[in-house]
Design a protein around this motif. Structure first.
Motif, PDB file in Angstrom:
ATOM      1  N   VAL A  11      91.489  74.166 109.725  1.00  0.00           N
ATOM      2  CA  VAL A  11      92.171  72.923 110.683  1.00  0.00           C
ATOM      3  C   VAL A  11      92.478  72.366 110.035  1.00  0.00           C
ATOM      4  O   VAL A  11      90.948  71.428 109.833  1.00  0.00           O
ATOM      5  CB  VAL A  11      92.188  72.890 111.661  1.00  0.00           C
ATOM      6  CG1 VAL A  11      93.194  72.063 112.469  1.00  0.00           C
ATOM      7  CG2 VAL A  11      92.482  74.630 112.404  1.00  0.00           C
ATOM      8  N   THR A  40      97.270  74.470 108.961  1.00  0.00           N
ATOM      9  CA  THR A  40      96.199  75.010 108.945  1.00  0.00           C
ATOM     10  C   THR A  40      96.233  75.292 107.443  1.00  0.00           C
ATOM     11  O   THR A  40      97.157  75.819 107.257  1.00  0.00           O
ATOM     12  CB  THR A  40      95.841  76.564 109.928  1.00  0.00           C
ATOM     13  OG1 THR A  40      95.756  76.456 111.357  1.00  0.00           O
ATOM     14  CG2 THR A  40      94.758  77.593 109.296  1.00  0.00           C
ATOM     15  N   ALA A  48      95.605  76.640 115.898  1.00  0.00           N
ATOM     16  CA  ALA A  48      96.079  75.374 114.537  1.00  0.00           C
ATOM     17  C   ALA A  48      97.605  74.869 114.898  1.00  0.00           C
ATOM     18  O   ALA A  48      98.150  75.412 115.066  1.00  0.00           O
ATOM     19  CB  ALA A  48      95.532  76.324 113.704  1.00  0.00           C
TER      20      ALA A  48
END
Length: 334
Positions: A60, A24, A21
């Motif tokens: 995300v 995140t 990610a």
């Protein structure tokens, strides 16, 4: 400011944090959160929302390398939760919308136009790294994501009317029985996972907690005194004052709306107008309930200019007031 929270039952598998990610967001609270983020580079900005994050989960928010000069974040609790709404943020005003959105070019602190309104974002220190994970907490903080997940399930069961003795991170028979009953009532598949369970609990809670009536939210930074007026079958009545602290909301009308319009007047603690308009109704310096809108002075009252908010066809309305006055088309509920 971070807030506090709830619990659950049985063995629950935690969600994994995405391995690659970029930005995140993790939710270590007992509330379902809806988050918005802003990326600012030079004179350009990109704001988007809403990222839904259930307790104990990570999502995300920006799936790209973090190259902007700065990043900002804001989150609010789900409307399905009982009690006053909670928010996580700071003091940087950024324009957002009630629905999912992407706004480009609207810089922090700029005037919000159309159906947008400002929320107080906080800066995220990514330490110049291309990947970053930040976590929302409440007070007192939960020791882990799985603890927040358990507490969040208990909170949602309470939001759905179940009697749960405590919002904590310890499984118990009471919570297990409530969860089993909820699954049965909603015909939730035995194979349904955490995501399906949280969605079902939130959907049910939203239906019962949806704020019908007329709500006023104060984003001015100071105490507001609010008065409302209505006209029904040709007869007018004005009521006041509701005291609304900065950052708080008050539901002034608690029943579903039936009138085509509700009229609003807001003053600060020094009796200076914060929101109003050209519609004249009688008011008083102290708490009042005045019938009729004419001959105000002759009847021992003064006269105030109210703003018209259109509520026709809607059971609920949320009026937001900031330093510039009444925010346009703040929010309506079918």
């Amino acid at each position: 400011m971070w807030v506090s929270a709830v619990l659950l039952v049985m063995a629950l598998a935690g969600w994994a944090t995405p391995a690659f990610a970029k930005l995140t967001l993790c939710n270590r609270t007992s509330y379902i959160l809806y988050a918005a983020t802003a990326a600012v580079s030079g004179s350009q900005s990109d704001t988007r929302g809403w990222t839904r994050i259930v307790p104990g989960d990570c999502q995300v928010a920006r799936n790209a390398a973090l190259t902007a000069r700065s990043y900002l974040v804001y989150a609010r609790s789900s409307l399905g939760h009982s009690g006053p709404p909670r928010a996580w943020g700071g003091n940087l005003r950024v324009c957002v919308k009630d629905t999912d959105f992407v706004l480009r070019g609207s810089m922090p602190g700029s005037v919000c136009a159309g159906d947008t309104f400002a929320r107080p974002f906080a800066a995220v220190d990514t330490q110049g790294k291309p990947n970053w994970t930040m976590t929302f907490d409440e007070l007192p903080p939960w020791p882990s994501l799985i603890a927040a997940q358990l507490a969040g399930l208990k909170r949602l069961l309470i939001d759905n009317g179940y009697k749960i003795s405590a919002i904590d991170d310890r499984p118990d028979k009471q919570t297990g029985a409530a969860l089993a009953d909820f699954r049965k009532r909603t015909r939730l598949s035995p194979a349904a996972g955490n995501a399906d369970l949280f969605k079902a609990l939130e959907d049910r809670a939203r239906k019962s907690a949806m704020p019908t009536g007329y709500t006023v939210c104060n984003d001015t930074g100071e105490l507001l005194l609010v008065a409302l007026a209505q006209v029904a079958k040709g007869k007018a009545a004005a009521h006041g004052w509701w005291k609304i602290e900065s950052g708080a909301c008050a539901r002034a009308i608690t029943t579903p709306l039936t009138a085509d319009a509700v009229f609003l007047l807001a003053q600060n603690g020094h009796s200076a107008p914060a929101a109003g308009g050209s519609e004249k109704f009688c008011i008083a310096a102290i708490r009042f309930n005045i019938r009729g809108r004419g001959d105000c002075v002759a009847r021992g009252f003064s006269e105030g200019g109210f703003a018209r908010t259109a509520t026709r066809g809607h059971s609920g309305y949320v009026a937001r007031i900031d330093k510039r006055g009444l925010e346009p088309q703040a929010g309506m509920l079918k």
